[in-house]
Every structure is written in structure tokens, then in C-alpha cells.
Scaffold this active site. Structure first.
Site, mmCIF file in Angstrom:
data_model
loop_
_atom_site.group_PDB
_atom_site.id
_atom_site.type_symbol
_atom_site.label_atom_id
_atom_site.label_comp_id
_atom_site.label_asym_id
_atom_site.label_seq_id
_atom_site.Cartn_x
_atom_site.Cartn_y
_atom_site.Cartn_z
ATOM 1 N N SER A 295 -11.392 -1.426 0.298
ATOM 2 C CA SER A 295 -10.054 -1.254 0.861
ATOM 3 C C SER A 295 -9.982 -1.756 2.288
ATOM 4 C CB SER A 295 -9.651 0.222 0.838
ATOM 5 O OG SER A 295 -9.329 0.640 -0.455
ATOM 6 N N ASP B 201 0.844 -1.187 0.000
ATOM 7 C CA ASP B 201 0.000 0.000 0.000
ATOM 8 C C ASP B 201 0.883 1.242 0.000
ATOM 9 O OD1 ASP B 201 -2.369 1.845 0.822
ATOM 10 O OD2 ASP B 201 -3.263 -0.144 0.681
ATOM 11 N N HIS C 77 -3.705 5.627 3.798
ATOM 12 C CA HIS C 77 -4.467 4.421 3.471
ATOM 13 C C HIS C 77 -3.848 3.154 4.055
ATOM 14 C CE1 HIS C 77 -6.325 1.532 0.494
ATOM 15 N NE2 HIS C 77 -7.355 2.327 0.710
#
EC number: 3.4.21.-
Length: 662
Positions: free
Chosen positions: A466, A233, A270
Site C-alpha cells: 500500500s 482510496d 489509509h
């Protein structure tokens, strides 16, 4: 500040602060000084009781017979702490009242004892070790059997904070390899924090939310210990309190910067949230699905399809990842805009990345294969257009919401394997998924309690597929922790069999029990962990036919095997040994006895291109068509049929083996 060093003289040094507002107390009777039942409290003088009324219990270490007290109205000068220590140390019932250390980041209390762990170099003899310890006035409590020349020792009474100085001086001894004081912290069971509705049934804002993946119940059997989850990520805040425990981080990498420091960029929030969903420790504010798993953070912010992308999978496989979670992919269309042209785009999986994934699947985990999961996507569009999430060897994870139905944005299609709880949009009973956020004001939550916690270390509104993907990745880690011998495809099959069929009316499930919105349903972590244990051994019979049968161009070749057994089949494995110089020419089928009523089952369908030979075992996981044979009587003639569909290359069938469980 005091310092403790783990890992020897060159190891990492940790700073601890002396609390102005805590004291640690042990009574002679081991009774509590502060109790909800006054008649159970240890007897002390009125003066001591008056001072104790200004404290409250912070934590208790029952095994050590001590409790940590915290002043009700904190100060910055430690005056009340010192007064309490002075008064309590004069009480006959009080064995000691001392100061307490705190973690400067989490503010959690840490109690130092007057004990030390000391390990000398391997070559030193016992008498020399004892001499050094005696020189420092230390008494050997135990010689530890799990490490050579390792001792658990105690310092004289009232050594106090000087224990840290003794530890540092010992580390400077040439013969000492490791040394640190004994520090004790509160032990907490792995828990689902109240806002974490995706882990267990909970109440938020007066509403009972029952749309979870049954994760907390699974922790009684597995917490992911012994596994490693790679999060590919935009980086992970590895200094976050939920990742900071010893040994939690494994083989960190930034494939974009080509460094081993996966620090997020200024706007890279994220990856930290994804990692928190997968495997946050759960010690402070948010537990991951697999809190015992280790974390391999791999920062990848290069372009889709780049070599860096492929390098991410290779790094994960080569450095011991068991599970690889990928909450990224091609751009999504706007989920509420039917006319967005992005809904129609098809993005293929580059060969470079596909081969890197194959490397992880074929070579990872010593050949048992890494389990790779991808977020299905957030465009309310077909996941089958996404070459990454729809690749046949990965698990595509869709999102379901806190009502137990489809999240409005979640992609759909034949590639969806399963669903995991996430946020929704409107309507919604919760803001989303509560998980770790970049520490302080820099993440999704800048310190607003409407967005998470006041410190800004947790967000309450993470979501999308996600969030669903690392949640499912955590379940894969729970499975492998329970049974590390499973292959990647067996893990995938267990996830399939664990799923609860949610939304039976709107799910559009087919005859096989598969929905375009949820795959096989919402993962049930407890069921998955229960399924992970090896089945009890069943009686097995092995039948083999060995004969060189030529395979000629554009011809069909057969090798037959007679089986007389009349017991119903419970399991089946088929092993073939075929020599051929271009296996992409071949279609290989197993023809069961006509009496079984089962049609021919294709084992190999012109895959492999110009590779040589097929020496492979097929089972119900790798070849689902074999499940049609369960419950059938095997008696009769079984035939391996090889059809050569092209010219120029030839070969021969060498053998057929059928292993039947009854």
C-alpha cells in the site's frame, strides 16, 4: 485574528492569528540582530541587547532584509513581545520592529508587508484604476504585465495591520476583482525529512539506512510539477498541512457518496497516508516522492467489482489525472500462514472495471494514457491470482524493505513489474515509512512520539505494498513532469529500465532480468528522471510498400519490402494498414530478412474480436520483440505476413511502413 481572502469577494477566506511570541525586525544596515558571530550582529544599545538575549532566530527573509525572532520562553500575554518592540523601535539601527502573524494550525510565522496585490475588472481604464488606488492612499509600485489591470501597490508607512482592512474595503469596490495583502512565509527547499529513509540514505537510531529509491537526488531534475496524481482510496484529509497549499487539490470526488467531498470516515486512515507518500508537499513534516504534483483524491469504499469502482477510473481520466494509484484489491491471505485458503483464491478483473481502466489508458492525457499502478498485495502469495494487479496494462508494485531485500509479506509472480521501499515486520531497522497521517488524534498516530510526531499529523509506520504503490506512482509523476509527451507504456518502460537489481542472490532473476519478487528491481528515481528526456534525434529512414494484397479465409497473405541500407539499426517502428471485417481472425507477423538471424515477430495475435481494420504503429515499447533487431543490418527483404485463422471474413493488406533509426 485577521483575515485574508484569495479568489475575490466570493473566494475562500483564511484566518491568521497574531503571534504573542514573535517579532519581525529590519535593520538599517540589513545586518542580523542575532548572530552566531557576535561581531557580525547589528550594533544596538545594552538595553536592546539584553531584551534580544531573550529571543532566538526563527527565520530570515534575506531578500526583504528582515528576520523573525521568537521568544525563548513563550508566554500567552505578549508582554515580552511588546516590550521588545518598544525598545527596538527606539534604536537608530532598527528600521522597524513589528508584530508577526502565524498560521493557527501549523503555528508557522507569516510576515505581512505594507504591500497589496490589486486587480481591477478587465474593462476599467488605467486612469480609473489609478483614481481608486489614490483614494486609499496607495502608491503604485508596479503595473503587472502578466494580468490585465493588475497592480502591486504600497500603503503608507506604519499602516500595520490596517493593511487587512484596506484590502477588504478594496474588495468591496465594484470594480475590483481581486485584492489581498502581500504575505510572506519561509521558503523551504523540497526535502526528505530525517525519518524518510525511502527517499535518501539516512541515519535512524544510530543506524545508517541505505535502501532508498534515490528520490531526493531526482528532485534536482524534477519534483512532479505540472502533473496530477489520483489516489483512489478511502478518502484523504485534504486539510492536512502537507496538502493545504494553493491549488494542490484537484477535482476531489467521493464515488461512494456521490459528492465532491472525499472526507475520510471515522476509521479511514489509509488514503491520507498513501497520498502523503505520493505527493505530500514536504513543507512541514513529510515529503512525498513527487512533492510538486497535484493531488486528485477519489474516495472509494464500495464493494470490489462495483460500478463505483469503474467510475473512479473514469472520473480520474476525465478530470486530468496523469497517474492513478490504487493501493487496494482482493483480500490477502495471512502472509505467515501457508495454509490460509485465501492464498489460493483467484479474483478476476470485472469487465466493467477493465473497460474503465482501458478508457483511462486510451483517452486519458489527451490520448497518451493515464499511468495506472496497483499494489501487488500483502499476502505472501501469487499476484497472478489477483486480476486487478496482474492486468497487463497496469504496473504491479511489490515491496522491498530497509535491508534492500523482499518485504516478507509482499506478493510475488510474473505480474510484478517493480519494487519500491516499504516496511518489513521482523527483522527491521525502522518502524516503516514516515508519511502524512490524518490530522490530530484520529489517524494511525494519536499523538504518540513512538508512533510519529507529537501532534499526531504524521505516522512513522505506514507500510505494505500500500505504501510501495504510491511511492512508485510518485516516480511516474516525476517522469511525466520531466517529459509530458511520453505515452503511458513509455513511462512503464522507463520505470523498468531505471530499476536497480537488488538482492541478486535471493531475487531469482531470469535471463531477461526479471524477478518474481522485485520485477525488474527497485526503482531508481534519479535514473528514471534522467531516462525521461527525449533521446537526441537520430538519422531516420522510412521505407514503404503499398499494394492491395487480398486476405482470404484460412489463407496466409504477404506484402514484401526490400531495404538496401547497411547501417546497424538503433530503433524501429512498424506501421501496418490492414482492412478486415473481423480482426480477431488475424495473426500478423513481421518477418525480417533471413540474414539478420531474427525470427518472425508477432505484431497482432487474434485480439480485437469483431472490430474492423488494423491501422497501427508498433515500436520497441509496445512490441518488445522488435528489440531483437537492434544492431542488426536491415539489408534484405522484409515481409509482413497475415494469417487468417477463421472463416467468413476477408480483407486486404494495404501498406507496410518501416521506420529505421541509425
Amino acid at each position: 485574528m485577521v483575515h485574508v481572502r484569495y479568489g475575490g469577494q466570493n473566494g475562500e477566506q483564511y484566518e491568521l492569528a497574531i503571534s504573542e511570541n514573535h517579532i519581525v525586525v529590519r535593520t538599517e544596515s540589513r545586518s542580523s540582530l542575532i548572530s552566531d558571530r557576535p561581531f557580525e550582529a547589528a550594533p544596538v544599545s545594552p538595553q536592546a541587547r539584553n531584551i534580544l538575549n531573550q529571543f532566538e532566530l526563527s527565520t530570515r527573509f534575506s531578500q526583504a532584509g528582515v528576520e523573525v525572532l521568537h521568544v525563548k520562553e513563550p508566554s500567552h500575554d505578549g508582554a515580552l513581545r511588546d516590550t521588545a518592540r518598544e525598545i527596538l523601535n527606539q534604536e537608530p539601527e532598527v528600521q522597524f520592529a513589528g508584530r508577526v502573524l502565524i498560521d493557527p494550525v501549523s503555528q508557522q510565522p507569516i510576515v505581512y508587508t505594507e504591500n497589496l496585490f490589486v486587480k481591477f475588472d478587465h474593462e476599467e481604464d488605467v486612469s480609473f484604476c489609478q483614481e481608486i488606488l489614490g483614494r486609499y492612499g496607495l502608491t503604485i509600485k508596479r503595473q503587472l504585465e502578466y494580468a490585465r489591470n493588475a497592480y502591486f501597490v504600497s500603503a503608507p508607512s506604519n499602516t500595520g495591520l490596517a493593511i487587512f482592512d484596506i484590502s477588504e474595503r478594496l474588495l468591496n469596490e465594484e470594480s475590483v476583482e481581486l485584492c489581498h495583502p502581500e504575505l510572506v512565509r519561509e521558503f523551504r527547499q523540497r526535502q526528505a525529512f530525517p525519518p524518510q529513509w525511502h527517499l535518501k540514505q539516512t541515519t535512524i537510531g544510530g543506524k545508517t539506512i541505505n535502501a532508498h529509491a534515490n528520490v531526493e537526488a531526482a528532485w534536482k531534475l524534477s519534483d512532479g510539477t505540472g502533473t496530477i496524481i489520483a489516489i483512489i482510496d478511502d478518502g484523504v484529509d485534504i486539510d492536512h498541512e502537507e496538502f493545504r497549499s494553493s491549488g494542490k487539490i484537484v477535482a476531489p470526488r467521493d464515488v461512494t457518496r456521490k459528492t465532491n467531498f472525499p472526507t475520510p470516515g471515522n476509521r479511514d486512515n489509509h488514503g491520507t497516508a498513501c497520498a502523503g507518500v505520493a505527493c505530500g508537499n514536504g513543507n512541514f513534516g513529510a515529503s512525498g516522492v513527487a512533492p510538486g504534483a497535484k493531488l486528485m483524491p477519489i474516495r472509494f469504499v464500495s464493494a470490489l467489482g462495483s460500478q463505483d469502482e469503474a467510475d473512479s477510473f473514469v472520473w480520474a481520466a476525465q478530470n486530468g489525472a496523469d497517474v492513478i494509484s490504487c493501493s487496494w484489491g482482493p483480500p490477502d491471505g495471512t502472509w505467515w500462514d501457508d495454509k490460509d485458503p485465501l492464498h489460493k483464491q483467484k479474483v478476476p478483473l470485472p469487465d466493467s472495471t477493465r473497460l474503465a481502466m482501458d478508457y483511462a489508458i486510451n483517452k486519458g492525457r489527451n490520448g497518451k494514457g493515464c499511468v495506472i499502478l496497483f499494489a501487488a498485495g500483502n499476502g505472501n502469495e501469487s499476484v497472478d491470482n489477483d486480476g486487478y494487479a496482474s492486468y497487463e496494462k497496469v504496473i504491479a508494485v511489490a515491496a522491498c524493505n530497509d535491508f534492500g531485500t523482499r518485504s516478507a509479506y509482499s506478493d510475488f509472480g510474473t505480474a510484478v513489474w517493480c519494487a519500491f521501499p516499504s516496511n518489513n515486520g521482523n527483522p527491521s531497522q525502522t518502524p516503516g515509512i514516515w508519511t502524512a497521517d490524518r490530522t490530530g488524534v484520529v489517524g494511525y498516530n494519536s499523538g504518540n512520539t513512538n508512533l510519529g510526531d507529537q501532534a499526531g499529523n504524521y505516522t512513522n509506520s505506514f507500510g505494505g505494498t500500500s505504501s510501495a504503490c504510491p511511492g512508485a506512482a510518485g516516480v511516474a509523476a516525476l517522469i511525466l513532469s520531466r517529459n509530458p509527451n511520453l505515452r503511458w507504456d513509455e513511462v512503464r518502460d522507463i520505470i523498468k529500465r531505471s530499476c536497480d537489481r537488488i538482492d541478486p542472490v535471493g531475487g531469482n532473476y531470469n535471463a531477461e532480468g526479471r524477478s518474481p519478487f522485485y520485477g525488474y528491481g527497485r526503482i531508481n528515481a534519479l535514473k528514471a528522471v534522467e531516462l525521461a528526456l527525449p533521446a537526441q534525434p537520430e538519422p531516420v529512414s522510412i521505407f514503404t510498400a503499398v499494394q492491395d494484397v487480398p486476405i482470404n479465409d484460412l489463407q496466409i497473405s504477404q506484402l514484401s519490402l526490400a531495404i538496401a541500407n547497411t547501417n546497424p539499426i538503433k530503433s524501429i517502428k512498424v506501421t501496418v494498414d490492414i482492412e478486415h471485417t473481423y480482426i480477431g481472425d488475424l495473426v500478423v507477423s513481421l518477418n525480417p530478412p533471413a540474414e539478420s538471424g531474427v525470427l518472425p515477430i508477432i505484431l497482432h495475435d487474434r485480439k480485437g474480436g469483431g472490430a474492423d481494420d488494423i491501422k497501427q504503429t508498433y515500436d520497441e515499447v509496445s512490441t518488445p520483440g522488435l528489440t531483437a533487431l537492434k544492431g542488426k543490418i536491415p539489408q534484405g527483404t522484409w515481409t509482413l505476413e497475415v494469417a487468417d485463422k477463421a472463416q467468413a471474413d476477408t480483407g486486404k493488406i494495404r501498406s507496410l511502413t518501416i521506420e529505421l533509426g541509425f
